[in-house]
Design a protein around this motif. Structure first.
Motif, PDB file in Angstrom:
ATOM      1  N   SER A 215       0.819  -1.216   0.000  1.00  0.00           N
ATOM      2  CA  SER A 215       0.000   0.000   0.000  1.00  0.00           C
ATOM      3  C   SER A 215       0.849   1.260   0.000  1.00  0.00           C
ATOM      4  CB  SER A 215      -0.946  -0.001   1.216  1.00  0.00           C
ATOM      5  OG  SER A 215      -1.828  -1.087   1.168  1.00  0.00           O
ATOM      6  N   ASP A 216       2.040   1.190  -0.613  1.00  0.00           N
ATOM      7  CA  ASP A 216       2.902   2.363  -0.804  1.00  0.00           C
ATOM      8  C   ASP A 216       3.385   2.964   0.508  1.00  0.00           C
ATOM      9  OD1 ASP A 216       2.289   1.983  -3.458  1.00  0.00           O
ATOM     10  OD2 ASP A 216       0.744   3.515  -3.502  1.00  0.00           O
ATOM     11  N   ILE A 217       3.679   2.113   1.488  1.00  0.00           N
ATOM     12  CA  ILE A 217       4.217   2.606   2.760  1.00  0.00           C
ATOM     13  C   ILE A 217       5.705   2.309   2.854  1.00  0.00           C
ATOM     14  CG2 ILE A 217       4.163   2.328   5.266  1.00  0.00           C
ATOM     15  CD1 ILE A 217       1.192   1.981   5.120  1.00  0.00           C
ATOM     16  N   PHE A 218       6.059   1.035   2.852  1.00  0.00           N
ATOM     17  CA  PHE A 218       7.461   0.643   2.960  1.00  0.00           C
ATOM     18  C   PHE A 218       8.138   0.538   1.595  1.00  0.00           C
ATOM     19  CE2 PHE A 218       5.598  -1.630   6.749  1.00  0.00           C
ATOM     20  CZ  PHE A 218       6.009  -0.679   7.660  1.00  0.00           C
ATOM     21  N   VAL A 219       7.364   0.144   0.584  1.00  0.00           N
ATOM     22  CA  VAL A 219       7.893  -0.063  -0.768  1.00  0.00           C
ATOM     23  C   VAL A 219       7.146   0.862  -1.711  1.00  0.00           C
ATOM     24  CG1 VAL A 219       8.331  -1.717  -2.589  1.00  0.00           C
ATOM     25  CG2 VAL A 219       8.387  -2.462  -0.209  1.00  0.00           C
ATOM     26  N   ILE A 220       7.883   1.741  -2.395  1.00  0.00           N
ATOM     27  CA  ILE A 220       7.269   2.748  -3.263  1.00  0.00           C
ATOM     28  C   ILE A 220       7.886   2.651  -4.656  1.00  0.00           C
ATOM     29  CG2 ILE A 220       6.917   5.223  -3.621  1.00  0.00           C
ATOM     30  CD1 ILE A 220       7.067   5.577  -0.618  1.00  0.00           C
TER      31      ILE A 220
ATOM     32  N   PRO B 127      -8.765  -0.024   2.412  1.00  0.00           N
ATOM     33  CA  PRO B 127      -8.664   1.433   2.586  1.00  0.00           C
ATOM     34  C   PRO B 127      -7.269   1.963   2.900  1.00  0.00           C
ATOM     35  CG  PRO B 127      -9.554   0.433   4.566  1.00  0.00           C
ATOM     36  CD  PRO B 127      -9.439  -0.675   3.555  1.00  0.00           C
ATOM     37  N   LEU B 128      -6.290   1.086   3.175  1.00  0.00           N
ATOM     38  CA  LEU B 128      -4.992   1.605   3.596  1.00  0.00           C
ATOM     39  C   LEU B 128      -4.299   2.367   2.474  1.00  0.00           C
ATOM     40  CD1 LEU B 128      -3.002   1.817   5.891  1.00  0.00           C
ATOM     41  CD2 LEU B 128      -1.976  -0.350   5.170  1.00  0.00           C
ATOM     42  N   ARG B 129      -4.310   1.839   1.255  1.00  0.00           N
ATOM     43  CA  ARG B 129      -3.653   2.539   0.153  1.00  0.00           C
ATOM     44  C   ARG B 129      -4.323   3.885  -0.151  1.00  0.00           C
ATOM     45  NH1 ARG B 129      -2.691  -0.041  -5.795  1.00  0.00           N
ATOM     46  NH2 ARG B 129      -0.949  -1.130  -4.777  1.00  0.00           N
ATOM     47  N   PRO B 130      -5.664   3.973  -0.239  1.00  0.00           N
ATOM     48  CA  PRO B 130      -6.260   5.305  -0.422  1.00  0.00           C
ATOM     49  C   PRO B 130      -5.886   6.278   0.691  1.00  0.00           C
ATOM     50  CG  PRO B 130      -7.881   3.597  -0.895  1.00  0.00           C
ATOM     51  CD  PRO B 130      -6.677   2.899  -0.345  1.00  0.00           C
ATOM     52  N   PHE B 131      -5.798   5.783   1.920  1.00  0.00           N
ATOM     53  CA  PHE B 131      -5.412   6.644   3.036  1.00  0.00           C
ATOM     54  C   PHE B 131      -3.994   7.176   2.848  1.00  0.00           C
ATOM     55  CE2 PHE B 131      -3.870   6.601   7.648  1.00  0.00           C
ATOM     56  CZ  PHE B 131      -4.198   7.945   7.841  1.00  0.00           C
ATOM     57  N   VAL B 132      -3.059   6.277   2.525  1.00  0.00           N
ATOM     58  CA  VAL B 132      -1.668   6.690   2.349  1.00  0.00           C
ATOM     59  C   VAL B 132      -1.538   7.670   1.192  1.00  0.00           C
ATOM     60  CG1 VAL B 132       0.653   5.871   1.792  1.00  0.00           C
ATOM     61  CG2 VAL B 132      -0.779   4.566   3.364  1.00  0.00           C
ATOM     62  N   ARG B 133      -2.189   7.367   0.086  1.00  0.00           N
ATOM     63  CA  ARG B 133      -2.078   8.249  -1.079  1.00  0.00           C
ATOM     64  C   ARG B 133      -2.721   9.608  -0.822  1.00  0.00           C
ATOM     65  NH1 ARG B 133      -2.835   4.244  -6.381  1.00  0.00           N
ATOM     66  NH2 ARG B 133      -0.819   3.161  -6.096  1.00  0.00           N
TER      67      ARG B 133
END
Length: 562
Positions: free
Chosen positions: A476-481, A497-503
């Protein structure tokens, strides 16, 4: 006068078990206890395997040498195998020993005929078995699914490294637990050492050039020595046996030092087992001295309790605040520095400050706050609260608000530290950033309460929340981008929902402050879905049987047994 002869007592044929037999039984006992603790198995065995599968699925199928069939997963497996050993020995032993001492189990055990060395040896033996299972799973899955090559010439070196590394980290884990006080502190310190060191010890990252001071720090500690030993044994271009005396001696030296410290600390603590409360404080009485408290007073009281509870729990503070701050420093430094710019002109320091702030908020909202709620239900705290003027909406709203407050504090802490270390400035759209963070935190807190409403025990609640959050964090684009995920993983990350939240947080903290409306709508949709589940599932008491029978509904007398 004659006296009847008293028959002689028939000697028993049994005999006291020998030391080896006692040790074997104790190891079996500890393994049985492990099977009843799902969170331990998830952390010790599941996570190393899961991280390997995720990383191998993302980048491990890349072929580096078509002629020899060498894939990138060949160089991921040694680090994750080392991580499995450390989690199964160091972290598991430290936390388990601290909990046993705090609960008084060690003191009660000392009053039995079981020798102390057998009790300690049983824990170490069970940890070694767990480490062997974790390593075997990583290497086995790597060989079966990702082309990892194993070599007969280095199998003895792998086994020696596994045994010596397990003994080394087991001794260090016992030393840590013997020196520290509470289980919460032990959890925070143990993971606070293992996870950051993994980033500078060739466990999670390969082929990166670390700053000189980070590289020297990694070589000082034993984790990198074990990772290098495993890496040499799995090197497809090597020709030796895999034995490297200098790295083996480093593990042995750390193991002896840990054993010496553990022995000294345990002797010092023999007669004074410190029993600390493993549960969190009960909420204060919400009944005002005069009259019924207002709705606002109830809500603010529960909000204050939640923030106090989280602040007093060392493990919560570490994982929700300190750990994201550490990662916001370590990851950019290990990838070229926080001032390095990406294709869109954003610096790594700014980007990872945003992702780590979102991650810290997710840990607080989705794991810590719901777990405390299910612990209170398991211990009967919520049942007692049901007799107070506190309504369910105030209880849940206060917990969610507490999660939002802690998430905002984490956001500030991460950006302040990133500003000092990398010159990251205050986001221009800082008000929008805080609003997005509050919405995402509230969404994840409600979902965490919904998920843990299906858990009967606190351990099951931790397993459910952590077991879903950490895998999703990797995709979800937190540790690996900047990695192209396989379609299945990409679809999973896009659904939850984690990826939409991070983005949304990343967009809000950018120079332009742009936030994709679709991400906000996704968070709102998940928030509504979570509220529906909470409305249907929330209970003040544990669901299921009480003494083998279902609990009677509130206000209705249970029928007498016939």
């Amino acid at each position: 006068m004659t006296t009847a002869a008293v028959p002689a007592r028939t000697p028993t044929t049994g005999h006291r078990p020998g030391g080896a037999s006692l040790l074997g039984r104790q190891v079996a006992h500890e393994l049985t206890a492990l099977r009843r603790s799902p969170i331990t198995l998830i952390l010790s065995v599941g996570f190393p395997l899961l991280f390997f599968v995720l990383l191998a699925s993302m980048v491990g199928n890349e072929t580096l040498d078509a002629r020899n069939g060498v894939r990138l997963a060949q160089f991921l497996a040694p680090g994750l195998a080392s991580f499995g050993v450390v989690m199964a020995t160091f972290s598991f032993l430290a936390v388990g020993f601290a909990e046993a001492r705090a609960s008084g189990a060690l003191k009660r055990q000392a009053a039995t005929p079981l020798p102390g060395w057998v009790a300690i040896g049983g824990r170490i033996g069970a940890a070694m078995v767990l480490g062997l299972i974790a390593t075997t799973l990583v290497l086995g899955v790597g060989a079966a699914g990702y082309g990892v090559q194993l070599f007969w010439r280095t199998i003895p070196a792998v086994l020696v490294t596994l045994v010596l590394g397990s003994l080394c980290f087991a001794a260090l884990g016992l030393a840590l637990a013997a020196l520290l006080g509470s289980p919460q502190t032990t959890v925070a310190v143990a993971n606070g050492l293992v996870i950051p060191l993994s980033f500078i010890s060739d466990v999670f990252m390969i082929g990166t050039t670390l700053p000189e001071w980070m590289d020297k720090l990694g070589w000082f500690f034993p984790l990198k020595h074990m990772a290098v030993l495993f890496a040499d044994a799995l090197d497809p271009y090597g020709s030796g046996s895999g034995f490297q005396l200098d790295h083996l001696l480093a593990l042995a030296a750390w193991g002896l030092a840990g054993a010496a410290v553990a022995t000294w600390a345990l002797r010092r603590d023999t007669d004074t087992v410190r029993v600390s409360a493993t549960g969190r404080r009960h909420p204060r009485d919400l009944v005002a001295r005069t009259g019924r408290p207002s709705a606002l007073a109830l809500l603010l009281g529960e909000l204050g309790h939640t923030t106090t509870m989280l602040r007093r729990d060392a493990s919560s503070v570490f994982f929700a605040v300190i750990f994201p701050v550490l990662l916001a420093l370590v990851i950019p430094a290990a990838n070229g520095g926080g001032s390095a710019t990406m294709d869109d002109g954003r610096t790594l320091g700014s980007l990872f400050a945003a992702t780590m702030a979102a991650y810290g908020a997710a840990v607080t909202a989705y794991v810590n706050v719901p777990t405390d709620l299910v612990e209170g239900r398991e211990r009967g705290v919520l049942k007692r609260l049901h007799g107070t003027p506190l309504p369910s909406w105030a209880l849940l709203a206060g917990r969610v608000a507490g999660a939002v407050v802690v998430a905002l504090l984490t956001f500030v802490a991460v950006f302040v530290v990133a500003g000092v270390a990398f010159g990251v400035g205050v986001p221009p759209a800082w008000l929008t950033s805080l609003g997005v963070l509050a919405l995402g935190s509230a969404c994840l807190a409600v979902l965490g309460v919904a998920v843990t409403s299906f858990a009967r025990t606190a351990q099951a609640g931790v397993g459910l929340t952590l077991g879903t959050l950490l895998p999703l964090a990797f995709i979800s684009d937190i540790f690996v981008i900047g990695v192209t995920f396989p379609p299945v993983l990409d679809a999973i990350a896009g659904f939850f929902p984690l990826r939409p939240f991070v983005r949304a947080v990343v967009g809000a903290t950018s120079d332009t402050g742009d936030v994709n409306v679709a991400n906000l709508l996704a968070l709102l949709a998940w928030l509504v879905a979570g509220l529906v589940v909470v409305r249907l599932r929330f209970s003040w008491e544990p669901r299921g049987a009480i003494g083998g029978r279902s609990a009677a509904p509130r206000g209705r007398r249970a029928p007498a047994a016939s």
